[in-house]
Design an enzyme around this catalytic site. Structure first.
Site, PDB file in Angstrom:
ATOM      1  N   GLN A   1       0.842  -1.191   0.000  1.00  0.00           N
ATOM      2  CA  GLN A   1       0.000   0.000   0.000  1.00  0.00           C
ATOM      3  C   GLN A   1       0.877   1.241   0.000  1.00  0.00           C
ATOM      4  O   GLN A   1       1.921   1.280   0.636  1.00  0.00           O
ATOM      5  CB  GLN A   1      -0.933   0.029   1.237  1.00  0.00           C
ATOM      6  CG  GLN A   1      -1.945  -1.079   1.272  1.00  0.00           C
ATOM      7  CD  GLN A   1      -1.419  -2.344   1.921  1.00  0.00           C
ATOM      8  OE1 GLN A   1      -0.232  -2.486   2.192  1.00  0.00           O
ATOM      9  NE2 GLN A   1      -2.310  -3.287   2.161  1.00  0.00           N
ATOM     10  N   ARG A   2       0.422   2.252  -0.693  1.00  0.00           N
ATOM     11  CA  ARG A   2       1.199   3.490  -0.856  1.00  0.00           C
ATOM     12  C   ARG A   2       1.671   4.054   0.484  1.00  0.00           C
ATOM     13  O   ARG A   2       2.812   4.473   0.617  1.00  0.00           O
ATOM     14  CB  ARG A   2       0.371   4.537  -1.603  1.00  0.00           C
ATOM     15  CG  ARG A   2       1.147   5.785  -1.948  1.00  0.00           C
ATOM     16  CD  ARG A   2       0.318   6.817  -2.687  1.00  0.00           C
ATOM     17  NE  ARG A   2      -0.374   6.294  -3.827  1.00  0.00           N
ATOM     18  CZ  ARG A   2       0.135   6.210  -5.062  1.00  0.00           C
ATOM     19  NH1 ARG A   2       1.360   6.617  -5.274  1.00  0.00           N
ATOM     20  NH2 ARG A   2      -0.564   5.729  -6.060  1.00  0.00           N
TER      21      ARG A   2
END
Length: 158
Positions: free
Chosen positions: A71-72
């Protein structure tokens, strides 16, 4: 080519224990790959929050495999897991053409990491069995800005 053969070829040694890190964007299949290596059921996979680690024994080797969430918001922390890495496997979802440029930029940043100097890199083209899978030429084009400065080994398992 068998996955273990690729690992042995890239590592270039007969070390009996390896530290392997799986990185890539979210939803690329890193956890599925880890569970497959560990001969675990892959029917139910949940997104990785943080990391998973498994020790897998195969072909007279012990592999300590770190699956780091993509995830970013947590990608910036992935470099913490790179110290003492013997092999980096960067997983790409080859059905997600819209994210090839993003994955190429992430890979470029990884290539510049000090902790990865001299560490073999395997780009794992995941989801090849799906009809939406892109050909290698499109993937290479999406990664083109990072491949100029670093030799990337891409293997198709089909």
């Amino acid at each position: 080519m068998c996955f273990m053969s690729v690992v042995q070829k890239l590592k270039g040694s007969t070390d009996m224990e390896l530290s392997i890190v799986l990185l890539g964007l979210d939803y690329t299949g890193k956890t599925t790959l880890l569970k497959s290596l560990a001969s675990e059921d892959v029917k139910i996979i949940t997104p990785t929050q943080g990391f998973n680690i498994k020790s897998v024994a195969s072909h007279e080797m012990k592999m300590n495999v770190w699956d780091v969430g993509g995830q970013r918001k947590i990608r910036a922390f992935s470099t913490k897991y790179l110290e003492n890495t013997d092999l980096l496997i960067y997983v790409i979802d080859i059905t997600d053409k819209k994210r090839f440029e993003e994955t190429g930029m992430e890979l470029s940043e990884l290539i510049d990491e000090e902790n990865l100097a001299g560490v073999p890199l395997l780009v794992f083209e995941n989801k090849q069995d799906l009809t939406a899978a892109c050909p290698a030429s499109e993937i290479a084009e999406g990664l083109s800005h990072c491949t100029a400065s670093f030799p990337i080994n891409m293997y198709r398992t089909a």
